[in-house]
Design a protein around this motif. Structure first.
Motif, mmCIF file in Angstrom:
data_model
loop_
_atom_site.group_PDB
_atom_site.id
_atom_site.type_symbol
_atom_site.label_atom_id
_atom_site.label_comp_id
_atom_site.label_asym_id
_atom_site.label_seq_id
_atom_site.Cartn_x
_atom_site.Cartn_y
_atom_site.Cartn_z
ATOM 1 N N VAL A 1 0.842 -1.202 0.000
ATOM 2 C CA VAL A 1 0.000 0.000 0.000
ATOM 3 C C VAL A 1 0.880 1.256 0.000
ATOM 4 O O VAL A 1 0.649 2.206 -0.750
ATOM 5 N N VAL A 2 1.900 1.242 0.847
ATOM 6 C CA VAL A 2 2.824 2.377 0.906
ATOM 7 C C VAL A 2 3.567 2.534 -0.416
ATOM 8 O O VAL A 2 3.726 3.649 -0.928
ATOM 9 N N LYS A 3 4.009 1.423 -0.964
ATOM 10 C CA LYS A 3 4.713 1.443 -2.251
ATOM 11 C C LYS A 3 3.881 2.144 -3.320
ATOM 12 O O LYS A 3 4.383 3.008 -4.051
ATOM 13 N N GLU A 4 2.603 1.764 -3.406
ATOM 14 C CA GLU A 4 1.720 2.349 -4.421
ATOM 15 C C GLU A 4 1.372 3.800 -4.092
ATOM 16 O O GLU A 4 1.347 4.662 -4.983
ATOM 17 N N SER A 5 1.114 4.083 -2.831
ATOM 18 C CA SER A 5 0.704 5.433 -2.416
ATOM 19 C C SER A 5 1.800 6.464 -2.638
ATOM 20 O O SER A 5 1.523 7.612 -2.999
#
Length: 204
Positions: free
Chosen positions: A107-111
């Protein structure tokens, strides 16, 4: 905020990205219990700044980094955020065996649009991956970390492990089985903690 910019020499854009990450940790911690509840209100001081100081060790600014037991992303995600500005040629791998934590890392990677590789598996199961740098924070004792690290090490690999108040005890235990070159750097976030900068690891 200006003192942080001065100490770590990162841009306001990078600081803003770290703040976004802090918000994500707090939001997702309610669902996934990513970090201790006692530190939720101190994510910036206890986790982000503590991880941020490791970035000063990547003087070569390129190579392969493996972060063992990334958990909520400390220090791996913090390093990745800074890497976008400071060392974009560093290839970052985050290893996390717990699926819900790996889900959060994705999620952090994409955000934050991070160029990282997230490996949802146990360290022992990972094959054919060598590292120029290995990091790990609050995952295991130094002796265990050296055992985990050895299959990933090249002759030039540097191990960068932040350690808490019992670091001297851990070091003495590790030295019974390992020979290594060591530099100790006092932590900027806790005077009783330090960062172990290790090279040339070999079994006795």
């Amino acid at each position: 905020m200006s003192d942080i910019l001065d100490i770590y020499n990162v841009s306001r854009e990078t600081i803003n990205e770290l703040k976004k990450y802090e918000t994500l940790v707090k939001e997702w911690n309610a669902k996934f219990n990513l970090i201790s509840k006692s530190t939720v209100d101190k994510v910036w001081e206890r986790h982000i700044l503590d991880s941020l100081q490791l970035c000063s060790f990547f003087e070569e600014k390129e190579g392969v980094l493996i972060d063992f037991g990334s958990g909520a992303g400390f220090p791996g995600i913090v390093i990745a955020i800074v890497a976008k500005e400071k060392f974009p040629n560093l290839k970052i791998n985050l290893v996390e065996s717990i699926t819900k934590k790996a889900t959060f890392l994705n999620v952090v990677k994409e955000s934050l649009n991070l160029d990282i590789n997230i490996i949802n598996d146990r360290i022992e199961n990972i094959k054919s991956l060598k590292a120029d740098f290995i990091t790990s924070r609050a995952m295991a004792s130094l002796e265990k970390l050296l055992n985990y690290s050895k299959p990933f090490c090249l002759k030039s690999t540097k191990l960068i492990f932040p350690k808490g108040e019992k670091w001297k005890e851990e070091l003495e235990e590790a030295k019974q089985k390992w020979c290594l070159n060591l530099k100790t750097i006092e932590s900027q976030t806790n005077k009783d903690s330090c960062i172990l900068y290790i090279s040339n690891v070999r079994r006795k």
